[in-house]
Design a protein around this motif. Structure first.
Motif, PDB file in Angstrom:
ATOM      1  N   THR A   9       0.815  -1.224   0.000  1.00 57.49           N
ATOM      2  CA  THR A   9       0.000   0.000   0.000  1.00 57.49           C
ATOM      3  C   THR A   9       0.846   1.270   0.000  1.00 57.49           C
ATOM      4  OG1 THR A   9      -0.175  -0.070   2.412  1.00 57.49           O
ATOM      5  CG2 THR A   9      -1.930  -1.142   1.157  1.00 57.49           C
ATOM      6  N   GLY A  10       2.171   1.121  -0.089  1.00 58.38           N
ATOM      7  CA  GLY A  10       3.063   2.281  -0.112  1.00 58.38           C
ATOM      8  C   GLY A  10       3.264   2.819  -1.518  1.00 58.38           C
ATOM      9  N   ASN A  11       4.081   3.860  -1.620  1.00 59.56           N
ATOM     10  CA  ASN A  11       4.302   4.522  -2.914  1.00 59.56           C
ATOM     11  C   ASN A  11       4.838   3.579  -3.979  1.00 59.56           C
ATOM     12  OD1 ASN A  11       3.432   6.986  -1.931  1.00 59.56           O
ATOM     13  ND2 ASN A  11       5.474   7.651  -1.325  1.00 59.56           N
ATOM     14  N   VAL A  12       5.830   2.765  -3.603  1.00 58.08           N
ATOM     15  CA  VAL A  12       6.415   1.832  -4.569  1.00 58.08           C
ATOM     16  C   VAL A  12       5.548   0.585  -4.690  1.00 58.08           C
ATOM     17  CG1 VAL A  12       8.382   0.335  -5.062  1.00 58.08           C
ATOM     18  CG2 VAL A  12       8.775   2.652  -4.226  1.00 58.08           C
ATOM     19  N   GLY A  13       5.117   0.040  -3.552  1.00 56.44           N
ATOM     20  CA  GLY A  13       4.365  -1.206  -3.560  1.00 56.44           C
ATOM     21  C   GLY A  13       3.117  -1.148  -4.424  1.00 56.44           C
ATOM     22  N   ARG A  14       2.390  -0.018  -4.356  1.00 54.25           N
ATOM     23  CA  ARG A  14       1.186   0.133  -5.194  1.00 54.25           C
ATOM     24  C   ARG A  14       1.530   0.050  -6.676  1.00 54.25           C
ATOM     25  NH1 ARG A  14      -3.528   1.280  -3.075  1.00 54.25           N
ATOM     26  NH2 ARG A  14      -3.591   1.997  -0.917  1.00 54.25           N
ATOM     27  N   GLN A  15       2.645   0.686  -7.030  1.00 56.28           N
ATOM     28  CA  GLN A  15       3.064   0.649  -8.442  1.00 56.28           C
ATOM     29  C   GLN A  15       3.407  -0.780  -8.863  1.00 56.28           C
ATOM     30  OE1 GLN A  15       2.960   3.275 -10.432  1.00 56.28           O
ATOM     31  NE2 GLN A  15       2.488   4.788  -8.850  1.00 56.28           N
ATOM     32  N   VAL A  16       4.078  -1.508  -7.978  1.00 56.83           N
ATOM     33  CA  VAL A  16       4.446  -2.900  -8.281  1.00 56.83           C
ATOM     34  C   VAL A  16       3.185  -3.730  -8.490  1.00 56.83           C
ATOM     35  CG1 VAL A  16       5.584  -4.978  -7.411  1.00 56.83           C
ATOM     36  CG2 VAL A  16       6.635  -2.744  -7.034  1.00 56.83           C
ATOM     37  N   VAL A  17       2.230  -3.605  -7.557  1.00 63.56           N
ATOM     38  CA  VAL A  17       0.983  -4.372  -7.656  1.00 63.56           C
ATOM     39  C   VAL A  17       0.258  -4.056  -8.964  1.00 63.56           C
ATOM     40  CG1 VAL A  17      -1.326  -4.652  -6.678  1.00 63.56           C
ATOM     41  CG2 VAL A  17       0.674  -4.668  -5.168  1.00 63.56           C
ATOM     42  N   GLY A 172       8.431   0.749  -9.912  1.00 60.23           N
ATOM     43  CA  GLY A 172       7.377  -0.262  -9.866  1.00 60.23           C
ATOM     44  C   GLY A 172       7.338  -1.121 -11.106  1.00 60.23           C
ATOM     45  N   GLU A 173       7.516  -0.488 -12.251  1.00 60.10           N
ATOM     46  CA  GLU A 173       7.455  -1.251 -13.505  1.00 60.10           C
ATOM     47  C   GLU A 173       8.662  -2.170 -13.660  1.00 60.10           C
ATOM     48  OE1 GLU A 173       6.588  -0.574 -18.277  1.00 60.10           O
ATOM     49  OE2 GLU A 173       6.351   1.100 -16.878  1.00 60.10           O
ATOM     50  N   ILE A 174       9.846  -1.675 -13.309  1.00 51.89           N
ATOM     51  CA  ILE A 174      11.047  -2.512 -13.412  1.00 51.89           C
ATOM     52  C   ILE A 174      10.944  -3.684 -12.435  1.00 51.89           C
ATOM     53  CG2 ILE A 174      13.545  -2.579 -12.987  1.00 51.89           C
ATOM     54  CD1 ILE A 174      13.451   0.494 -13.875  1.00 51.89           C
ATOM     55  N   ALA A 175      10.457  -3.428 -11.219  1.00 53.29           N
ATOM     56  CA  ALA A 175      10.294  -4.500 -10.231  1.00 53.29           C
ATOM     57  C   ALA A 175       9.330  -5.564 -10.749  1.00 53.29           C
ATOM     58  CB  ALA A 175       9.798  -3.926  -8.903  1.00 53.29           C
TER      59      ALA A 175
END
Length: 294
Positions: A9-17, A172-175
């Motif tokens: 639910t964080g800035n990076v995690g949301r992008q990853v999801v 997020g996209e690279i992850a």
């Protein structure tokens, strides 16, 4: 197979999801409060905490790949080691860990040193992982946009060595790309490291100049006073965290965040498009601010 995302639910995690969902992955997210998670439909949301061993064991059941992201908290190191030990116990052989660039160089900065300790564990325990090492998130500067827009000053003491700032959307996209690569590989692949950087390495003066250009008026660089920076941060974060950030900014001044020669090209090839620039980021903020005035 299932990819477990921590910090979802964080800035990076949301992008990853979001990027994983876009690519058709089976995503499970571990969150403290599922009622507040607000994640895309199709994501399996489970209640848990990285210090709650039973909840983490349950979340890891049936998982093939883990994205491990630890927030900057006093027990970040412990959380990461518990999560990795439990992943190993559960037979997870595919891991992507979000570390930080120069974790081996910024040895006195708590959240850098902790991440470097986690990297050492990954290697010594023979875990199959990609270690992502992002530079400064340009999106952190959302917290100081009002100072830039309202007072005409860029206040972050980042110095004259330069930071290869990256947009969290690119992280997020690279992850997600790397998680899918590991997930779909015939077998576990060995440890690899990827520096996550933006297209430009920028100094405090460079960033002030970008803001000046984007806004059409002079924005000054606020200078290198890390003591004042710490005092300002203490107004809205715990003292230990403000001091951690001060120590980080002092390393900005002495070392910068300098990419390797081929980092940006590697990421551009991975994404199949250009990396987002700080000018793009500043332009978005300026456009949003202008729209808000009308």
């Amino acid at each position: 197979m299932t990819i477990l995302v921590t910090g979802a639910t964080g800035n990076v995690g949301r992008q990853v999801v979001e990027q994983l969902v876009k690519r058709g992955a089976d995503v499970r997210a571990i969150v403290r409060d599922p009622a507040k998670a607000n994640l895309p439909s199709g994501v399996t949301v489970v209640r848990g905490d990285l210090l709650d061993v039973d909840s983490l064991r349950s979340a890891l059941s049936g998982v093939s790949t883990v994205f491990l992201l630890n927030a900057v908290v006093p027990d970040e190191f412990t959380q990461a080691l518990i999560a990795l030990n439990l992943a190993r116990e559960a037979g997870v052989e595919r891991i992507v860990y979000l570390s930080v660039i120069h974790s081996d160089l910024y040895v006195n900065v708590p959240h850098f040193a902790g991440k470097f300790g986690v990297e050492r564990m990954i290697e010594q325990m023979g875990l199959n992982a990609t270690i992502l090492r992002p530079a400064y998130f340009m999106n952190n500067d959302l917290t100081i946009k009002d100072v830039v827009l309202g007072h005409g000053v860029y206040p972050m003491p980042i110095g004259s060595k330069g930071l290869a700032m990256i947009d969290v959307r690119d992280i997020g996209e690279i992850a997600a790309i790397e998680l899918i690569r590991r997930e779909q590989a015939a077998g576990p692949s060995p440890v690899s490291r990827i520096n996550l950087v933006g297209p430009d390495t920028l100094t405090g003066m460079d960033i002030a100049a970008i803001w000046s250009e984007v806004l059409g008026r002079t924005i000054a660089y606020g200078g290198d006073d890390t003591g004042a920076f710490e005092q300002n941060l203490k107004q809205f974060m715990p003292g230990w965290m403000a001091f951690d950030m001060r120590l980080m900014s002092e390393r900005f001044l002495t070392n910068g965040m300098i990419p390797e020669a081929d980092d940006a090209a590697r990421l551009t090839a991975l994404l199949g498009r250009p990396l987002r620039s700080y000018r793009d980021f500043a332009s978005e903020i300026a456009a949003s601010a202008a729209a808000g005035r009308h």
